[in-house]
Design an enzyme around this catalytic site. Structure first.
Site, short mmCIF file in Angstrom:
data_model
loop_
_atom_site.label_atom_id
_atom_site.label_comp_id
_atom_site.label_asym_id
_atom_site.label_seq_id
_atom_site.Cartn_x
_atom_site.Cartn_y
_atom_site.Cartn_z
CE LYS A 217 -16.66 -10.48 52.72
NZ LYS A 217 -17.25 -9.31 52.10
NE ARG A 252 -21.46 -13.86 47.07
CZ ARG A 252 -20.23 -14.25 47.42
NH1 ARG A 252 -19.70 -13.80 48.56
NH2 ARG A 252 -19.54 -15.06 46.66
#
Length: 276
Positions: A217, A252
């Site tokens: 991210k 994930r």
């Protein structure tokens, strides 16, 4: 009974069948997608998560028909290659896409809208008796990074997830089928993401298994002075280790074996701490 075994941390390998995902868009055709999925299983993935719509910031929405054209052939081929019952998640907010995906071998739903975009997805998960991930997101992928704001991000995310759990239970989803995702990077600034990661245990007080999706991210790149998402594998492993210590059950990730190692070492440390 859930197909997921929460006796140890689970690694969910990401398989984006999209041309525009932030990190791996356009990487796979159906044949190479199955190859990559099987590689992830060999690397230690416990779940494969397949999606046909990018949800990166400012991503344009994709029709159900287009999502199905991207994912269904791969799902059929993958189901033939995996052991019976191996968890394969469909990453979609559409009940139409999810229904067809289940027919082609998916046995889990990962919905970033937590059933708000298409409430029928809750009833579908209930009737199928499969695991369902409910995620927090402020806004939509197109707008979520346009000045997101919170008074108390941890409390607000926790309250939102509680509300969506109630909606899922009302639709008939069994409590043991639910997983909750705080939505790292979805309608959150760097400080919001860090606050959530620092207080994951408060979210876990809701009593449902947590899924953490921090892989590659952008907020971590700003900390590490790194603009390339693929270079954020070590940063992702740090969030995985932290998540294990906070009781997160599913991670994930794009980089499977690296995060498998991070999770396993953190799990061993956590278990040793319990023995002291």
């Amino acid at each position: 009974m859930s197909i997921l075994d929460f006796s140890h941390p689970l690694i969910m390998g990401i398989l984006n069948l999209t041309p525009d995902s932030f990190s791996d868009g356009g990487s796979y055709d159906p044949a190479s997608a199955v190859t990559r999925a099987m590689e992830m299983v060999e690397e230690g993935a416990d779940i494969i998560d397949i999606g046909g719509e990018s949800t990166r910031p400012e991503a344009m929405r994709v029709s159900a028909a287009e999502q199905k054209s991207r994912v269904l052939d791969t799902l059929r081929s993958l189901r033939d290659s995996l052991p019976d019952g191996f968890p394969v998640s469909i990453d979609t907010t559409s009940s139409d896409v999810a229904r067809h995906a289940l027919d082609c071998g998916a046995n889990m739903i990962n919905d970033i809208s937590a059933g708000r975009e298409d409430p029928e997805i809750l009833a579908l998960a209930a009737s199928a008796g499969i695991p369902l991930v409910l995620m927090h997101m402020q806004g939509t992928p197109e707008t979520m990074q346009h000045a997101p704001a919170y008074r108390d991000v941890v409390a607000e995310v926790k309250s939102f997830l509680h509300t969506r759990v109630e909606a899922a239970l009302m639709a008939g989803v069994k409590p043991e089928a639910l997983l909750l995702d705080p939505g790292i990077g979805f309608g959150k600034l760097k400080r919001h993401n860090l606050q959530l990661l620092a207080d994951l245990q408060q979210i876990s007080e809701l009593g449902y298994p947590l899924l953490l999706g921090a892989s590659r991210k952008r907020f971590m790149g700003s900390i590490c002075n790194q603009a390339q998402p693929k270079a954020l594998m070590p940063a992702t492993c740090a969030t995985t280790a932290l998540g294990v210590m906070a009781g997160v059950k599913v991670f994930r990730v794009h980089d499977v074996w690296q995060n498998r190692q991070a999770a396993d070492v953190a799990w061993a440390i956590r278990n040793e701490k319990k023995c002291l």
